[in-house]
Design a protein around this motif. Structure first.
Motif, PDB file in Angstrom:
ATOM      1  N   HIS A  81     -27.970  -9.120 -11.336  1.00 14.54           N
ATOM      2  CA  HIS A  81     -28.054 -10.381 -10.607  1.00 14.54           C
ATOM      3  C   HIS A  81     -27.904 -10.139  -9.110  1.00 14.54           C
ATOM      4  N   ALA A  82     -28.247 -11.152  -8.315  1.00 10.01           N
ATOM      5  CA  ALA A  82     -28.337 -10.966  -6.866  1.00 10.01           C
ATOM      6  C   ALA A  82     -27.020 -10.513  -6.248  1.00 10.01           C
ATOM      7  N   ASP A  83     -25.940 -11.265  -6.454  1.00  8.47           N
ATOM      8  CA  ASP A  83     -24.688 -10.936  -5.779  1.00  8.47           C
ATOM      9  C   ASP A  83     -24.113  -9.583  -6.210  1.00  8.47           C
ATOM     10  N   PRO A  84     -24.064  -9.257  -7.506  1.00 11.86           N
ATOM     11  CA  PRO A  84     -23.582  -7.932  -7.879  1.00 11.86           C
ATOM     12  C   PRO A  84     -24.433  -6.795  -7.298  1.00 11.86           C
ATOM     13  N   ILE A  85     -25.746  -6.981  -7.257  1.00 16.80           N
ATOM     14  CA  ILE A  85     -26.606  -5.937  -6.673  1.00 16.80           C
ATOM     15  C   ILE A  85     -26.352  -5.825  -5.178  1.00 16.80           C
ATOM     16  N   LYS A  86     -26.251  -6.956  -4.478  1.00 17.45           N
ATOM     17  CA  LYS A  86     -25.952  -6.940  -3.047  1.00 17.45           C
ATOM     18  C   LYS A  86     -24.642  -6.206  -2.782  1.00 17.45           C
ATOM     19  N   ALA A  87     -23.637  -6.477  -3.603  1.00 12.22           N
ATOM     20  CA  ALA A  87     -22.334  -5.840  -3.425  1.00 12.22           C
ATOM     21  C   ALA A  87     -22.407  -4.335  -3.675  1.00 12.22           C
TER      22      ALA A  87
END
Length: 221
Positions: free
Chosen positions: A163-169
């Protein structure tokens, strides 16, 4: 006494592991609602086309293993790649979306008007979703999961659907970027980000938010 010279052994190079992080395709709520871990959310027609495109882009890449968040939208995004590679999709809870707690299912337009929204955008390391995870917890959980998977498949090509936020992190961590700056990283639906891991060395970020070119020529740095 006869002295002979010996050549010192050449140290072996640790294997490099290629990690591909794929955000799930679009759903009917993408961009309007914070779905979080709500079950039963499936890909839209556009999201399914994005999933098919990911599989096309990965054609020719020697993928060793496929992992996915347990949520339906990530598994559905992984299925075309699994079909093309002949591999199974392995669920991994560490790849799941952030737990948004009481904010799960809320409209983004409403959340954007809350004072806490500015904290999320500018100092996310200080924020925890009411009844859910903090961004710091999400990042630690995601990074640990990826490190375990890379160690388990050292030298291979590992594809993780998340998902977006886990990948961004995870990308921020690999770049050595403070969590408070991770909102500057864009991770679009159906995009691929690539990190090279070598034991004992800092990770190398090879690609972020890629949505176009074929990936068969990827090589670890």
């Amino acid at each position: 006494m006869l002295m002979t010279e010996t050549t010192p052994p050449v140290p072996s190079t640790p294997p490099s592991t290629l990690l591909l992080l794929v955000r799930h395709g679009e759903t009917p709520t993408t961009g309007t609602v914070l779905p979080g871990r709500t079950p039963g959310l499936h890909l839209s027609d556009r999201g399914q086309a994005q999933a098919d495109r990911v599989a096309e882009r990965l054609a020719g890449l020697p993928v060793d293993v496929i992992y996915s968040s347990p949520l339906e939208r990530t598994r559905e995004t992984a299925e075309p790649t699994a079909a093309c590679t002949g591999l199974d999709v392995n669920e991994n809870a560490g790849l799941i979306e952030c737990d948004f707690g009481e904010w799960t299912g809320a409209a983004l337009a409403e959340l954007a008007g809350l004072p806490q929204w500015q904290t999320i955008q500018h100092t996310p390391s200080a924020f925890r979703f009411p009844g859910g995870e903090s961004f710091a917890q999400m990042q630690a959980r995601m990074v640990e999961a990826l490190e375990v998977l890379c160690a388990a498949h050292a030298g291979g090509v590992v594809v993780c659907f998340s998902h977006a936020d886990p990948i961004k992190a995870a990308v921020a961590h690999a770049l050595g970027t403070h969590l408070d700056l991770f909102q500057r990283i864009v991770i679009s639906p159906g995009s691929v980000s690539v990190i090279s891991y070598v034991e004992g060395r800092p990770p190398a970020v090879l690609m972020v938010n890629s949505t176009l070119e074929p990936l068969s020529g990827l090589r670890s740095s």
